[in-house]
Design a protein around this motif. Structure first.
Motif, PDB file in Angstrom:
ATOM      1  N   SER A  86       0.862  -1.179   0.000  1.00 21.39           N
ATOM      2  CA  SER A  86       0.000   0.000   0.000  1.00 21.39           C
ATOM      3  C   SER A  86       0.898   1.227   0.000  1.00 21.39           C
ATOM      4  CB  SER A  86      -0.897   0.013   1.236  1.00 21.39           C
ATOM      5  OG  SER A  86      -1.871  -0.993   1.142  1.00 21.39           O
ATOM      6  N   TYR A  87       0.386   2.299  -0.585  1.00 21.31           N
ATOM      7  CA  TYR A  87       1.189   3.516  -0.755  1.00 21.31           C
ATOM      8  C   TYR A  87       0.343   4.755  -0.492  1.00 21.31           C
ATOM      9  CZ  TYR A  87       3.525   0.308  -4.115  1.00 21.31           C
ATOM     10  OH  TYR A  87       4.124  -0.761  -4.739  1.00 21.31           O
ATOM     11  N   GLU A  88       1.014   5.801  -0.073  1.00 14.78           N
ATOM     12  CA  GLU A  88       0.459   7.146  -0.051  1.00 14.78           C
ATOM     13  C   GLU A  88       1.520   8.078  -0.624  1.00 14.78           C
ATOM     14  OE1 GLU A  88      -2.414   7.186   3.866  1.00 14.78           O
ATOM     15  OE2 GLU A  88      -0.329   7.830   4.091  1.00 14.78           O
ATOM     16  N   ILE A  89       1.113   8.910  -1.557  1.00 17.46           N
ATOM     17  CA  ILE A  89       1.990   9.976  -2.049  1.00 17.46           C
ATOM     18  C   ILE A  89       1.499  11.252  -1.387  1.00 17.46           C
ATOM     19  CG2 ILE A  89       2.818  11.262  -4.043  1.00 17.46           C
ATOM     20  CD1 ILE A  89       2.360   8.744  -5.731  1.00 17.46           C
ATOM     21  N   LYS A  90       2.422  11.915  -0.672  1.00 18.88           N
ATOM     22  CA  LYS A  90       2.040  13.075   0.140  1.00 18.88           C
ATOM     23  C   LYS A  90       3.006  14.241  -0.068  1.00 18.88           C
ATOM     24  CE  LYS A  90      -0.310  11.477   4.116  1.00 18.88           C
ATOM     25  NZ  LYS A  90      -0.270  11.295   5.558  1.00 18.88           N
ATOM     26  N   ASN A  91       2.546  15.414   0.322  1.00 21.20           N
ATOM     27  CA  ASN A  91       3.351  16.615   0.317  1.00 21.20           C
ATOM     28  C   ASN A  91       4.253  16.622   1.551  1.00 21.20           C
ATOM     29  OD1 ASN A  91       3.988  19.532   1.012  1.00 21.20           O
ATOM     30  ND2 ASN A  91       2.975  19.807  -0.975  1.00 21.20           N
ATOM     31  N   GLN A  92       5.536  16.910   1.345  1.00 21.28           N
ATOM     32  CA  GLN A  92       6.495  16.884   2.456  1.00 21.28           C
ATOM     33  C   GLN A  92       6.230  17.975   3.491  1.00 21.28           C
ATOM     34  OE1 GLN A  92      10.623  16.756   1.340  1.00 21.28           O
ATOM     35  NE2 GLN A  92      10.250  15.265  -0.279  1.00 21.28           N
ATOM     36  N   LYS A  93       5.710  19.103   3.064  1.00 25.16           N
ATOM     37  CA  LYS A  93       5.526  20.222   3.993  1.00 25.16           C
ATOM     38  C   LYS A  93       4.143  20.231   4.626  1.00 25.16           C
ATOM     39  CE  LYS A  93       8.767  22.951   1.331  1.00 25.16           C
ATOM     40  NZ  LYS A  93       8.854  23.854   0.199  1.00 25.16           N
ATOM     41  N   THR A  94       3.107  19.993   3.830  1.00 26.19           N
ATOM     42  CA  THR A  94       1.734  20.145   4.320  1.00 26.19           C
ATOM     43  C   THR A  94       1.054  18.816   4.640  1.00 26.19           C
ATOM     44  OG1 THR A  94       0.775  20.037   2.104  1.00 26.19           O
ATOM     45  CG2 THR A  94       1.461  22.228   2.916  1.00 26.19           C
ATOM     46  N   GLU A  95       1.674  17.706   4.246  1.00 29.41           N
ATOM     47  CA  GLU A  95       1.102  16.362   4.426  1.00 29.41           C
ATOM     48  C   GLU A  95      -0.191  16.153   3.635  1.00 29.41           C
ATOM     49  OE1 GLU A  95       2.606  13.714   5.964  1.00 29.41           O
ATOM     50  OE2 GLU A  95       4.306  15.054   6.198  1.00 29.41           O
ATOM     51  N   VAL A  96      -0.463  17.021   2.653  1.00 30.52           N
ATOM     52  CA  VAL A  96      -1.618  16.822   1.777  1.00 30.52           C
ATOM     53  C   VAL A  96      -1.459  15.483   1.064  1.00 30.52           C
ATOM     54  CG1 VAL A  96      -2.700  17.621  -0.380  1.00 30.52           C
ATOM     55  CG2 VAL A  96      -2.181  19.250   1.434  1.00 30.52           C
ATOM     56  N   LEU A  97      -2.536  14.715   1.022  1.00 33.57           N
ATOM     57  CA  LEU A  97      -2.535  13.425   0.341  1.00 33.57           C
ATOM     58  C   LEU A  97      -2.867  13.626  -1.131  1.00 33.57           C
ATOM     59  CD1 LEU A  97      -2.472  10.275   0.476  1.00 33.57           C
ATOM     60  CD2 LEU A  97      -4.935  10.405   0.977  1.00 33.57           C
ATOM     61  N   TYR A  98      -1.997  13.127  -2.014  1.00 33.37           N
ATOM     62  CA  TYR A  98      -2.219  13.221  -3.458  1.00 33.37           C
ATOM     63  C   TYR A  98      -2.742  11.916  -4.044  1.00 33.37           C
ATOM     64  CZ  TYR A  98       0.654  17.446  -3.134  1.00 33.37           C
ATOM     65  OH  TYR A  98       1.157  18.675  -2.798  1.00 33.37           O
ATOM     66  N   VAL A  99      -2.158  10.801  -3.615  1.00 32.62           N
ATOM     67  CA  VAL A  99      -2.491   9.503  -4.206  1.00 32.62           C
ATOM     68  C   VAL A  99      -2.518   8.431  -3.128  1.00 32.62           C
ATOM     69  CG1 VAL A  99      -1.711   7.709  -5.819  1.00 32.62           C
ATOM     70  CG2 VAL A  99      -1.427  10.114  -6.431  1.00 32.62           C
ATOM     71  N   LYS A 100      -3.519   7.544  -3.198  1.00 27.89           N
ATOM     72  CA  LYS A 100      -3.546   6.304  -2.432  1.00 27.89           C
ATOM     73  C   LYS A 100      -3.469   5.182  -3.465  1.00 27.89           C
ATOM     74  CE  LYS A 100      -7.389   6.416  -0.261  1.00 27.89           C
ATOM     75  NZ  LYS A 100      -8.551   6.349   0.626  1.00 27.89           N
ATOM     76  N   ALA A 101      -2.632   4.179  -3.198  1.00 33.92           N
ATOM     77  CA  ALA A 101      -2.470   3.118  -4.191  1.00 33.92           C
ATOM     78  C   ALA A 101      -2.172   1.786  -3.526  1.00 33.92           C
ATOM     79  CB  ALA A 101      -1.346   3.480  -5.153  1.00 33.92           C
ATOM     80  N   LYS A 102      -2.393   0.725  -4.292  1.00 32.24           N
ATOM     81  CA  LYS A 102      -2.037  -0.621  -3.875  1.00 32.24           C
ATOM     82  C   LYS A 102      -1.493  -1.352  -5.093  1.00 32.24           C
ATOM     83  CE  LYS A 102      -5.458  -1.066  -0.249  1.00 32.24           C
ATOM     84  NZ  LYS A 102      -6.511  -1.873   0.340  1.00 32.24           N
ATOM     85  N   THR A 103      -0.516  -2.217  -4.850  1.00 32.03           N
ATOM     86  CA  THR A 103      -0.033  -3.097  -5.903  1.00 32.03           C
ATOM     87  C   THR A 103       0.049  -4.512  -5.344  1.00 32.03           C
ATOM     88  OG1 THR A 103       2.303  -2.698  -5.351  1.00 32.03           O
ATOM     89  CG2 THR A 103       1.332  -1.315  -7.088  1.00 32.03           C
ATOM     90  N   ILE A 104      -0.139  -5.468  -6.229  1.00 34.45           N
ATOM     91  CA  ILE A 104       0.039  -6.868  -5.855  1.00 34.45           C
ATOM     92  C   ILE A 104       1.239  -7.401  -6.610  1.00 34.45           C
ATOM     93  CG2 ILE A 104      -0.949  -9.188  -5.922  1.00 34.45           C
ATOM     94  CD1 ILE A 104      -3.693  -7.868  -5.549  1.00 34.45           C
ATOM     95  N   GLN A 105       2.153  -7.991  -5.857  1.00 33.83           N
ATOM     96  CA  GLN A 105       3.341  -8.609  -6.415  1.00 33.83           C
ATOM     97  C   GLN A 105       3.243 -10.117  -6.219  1.00 33.83           C
ATOM     98  OE1 GLN A 105       3.655  -4.704  -5.749  1.00 33.83           O
ATOM     99  NE2 GLN A 105       3.449  -6.055  -4.022  1.00 33.83           N
ATOM    100  N   VAL A 106       3.780 -10.876  -7.169  1.00 33.24           N
ATOM    101  CA  VAL A 106       3.802 -12.336  -7.085  1.00 33.24           C
ATOM    102  C   VAL A 106       5.260 -12.771  -7.041  1.00 33.24           C
ATOM    103  CG1 VAL A 106       3.225 -14.493  -8.266  1.00 33.24           C
ATOM    104  CG2 VAL A 106       1.627 -12.561  -8.326  1.00 33.24           C
ATOM    105  N   TYR A 107       5.582 -13.604  -6.058  1.00 37.53           N
ATOM    106  CA  TYR A 107       6.940 -14.149  -5.975  1.00 37.53           C
ATOM    107  C   TYR A 107       7.160 -14.993  -7.221  1.00 37.53           C
ATOM    108  CZ  TYR A 107      11.271 -15.518  -3.811  1.00 37.53           C
ATOM    109  OH  TYR A 107      12.608 -15.679  -3.539  1.00 37.53           O
ATOM    110  N   PHE A 108       8.235 -14.696  -7.959  1.00 40.13           N
ATOM    111  CA  PHE A 108       8.400 -15.244  -9.307  1.00 40.13           C
ATOM    112  C   PHE A 108       9.861 -15.544  -9.586  1.00 40.13           C
ATOM    113  CE2 PHE A 108       8.517 -14.926 -13.974  1.00 40.13           C
ATOM    114  CZ  PHE A 108       7.400 -15.664 -14.314  1.00 40.13           C
ATOM    115  N   ASP A 109      10.110 -16.695 -10.181  1.00 38.23           N
ATOM    116  CA  ASP A 109      11.452 -17.081 -10.613  1.00 38.23           C
ATOM    117  C   ASP A 109      11.537 -16.841 -12.115  1.00 38.23           C
ATOM    118  OD1 ASP A 109      13.708 -18.493 -11.589  1.00 38.23           O
ATOM    119  OD2 ASP A 109      13.664 -19.828  -9.862  1.00 38.23           O
TER     120      ASP A 109
END
Length: 131
Positions: A86-109
């Motif tokens: 899970s991710y949040e992209i935020k502003n360093q000074k104001t902590e404004v939230l720009y993006v919420k995201a999720k990714t799924i990764q699969v363990y892979f050879d």
């Protein structure tokens, strides 16, 4: 939780003078690379033990020129052969939230070209970043 500082580049902008939505995926990729640098010792690309299977993103607010941003990344779910960041992209000074995201990764050879169960050593690394 892993914090990754992001430098906004000129080519991240679109004609409306805001960060283009495609650039946010690149920021998430940098955050995943940050995870790899902390927990994996890879010498070739084939040594990266996962493949990206899904990306889900909610754009909450636009990043504009001059904004200073960062990505918070954490593990939100662990399965048998996959896990969710899970991710949040935020502003360093104001902590404004720009993006919420999720990714799924699969363990892979990549050499064997098949998914595998998450090994215990790697699972421990994931658990360290679980929130």
């Amino acid at each position: 939780m892993i914090r990754t500082e992001i430098q906004i580049r000129f080519n991240d902008m679109d004609p409306m003078r805001r960060v283009n939505n495609a650039s946010y995926s690149a920021y998430l990729e940098l955050a995943r690379l940050d995870f790899c640098n902390r927990y994996l010792s890879v010498s070739t690309l084939e040594d990266i033990p996962f493949v990206l299977a899904r990306v889900e993103m909610d754009l909450v607010s636009s990043v504009l020129p001059g904004d200073s941003i960062y990505v918070n990344t954490w593990v939100s779910q662990i399965g048998n052969s996959s896990w969710e960041f899970s991710y949040e992209i935020k502003n360093q000074k104001t902590e404004v939230l720009y993006v919420k995201a999720k990714t799924i990764q699969v363990y892979f050879d990549y050499r064997e070209k098949k998914k595998l169960p998450i090994p215990n050593k790697f699972r421990i690394s994931l658990e360290k970043e679980m929130v």
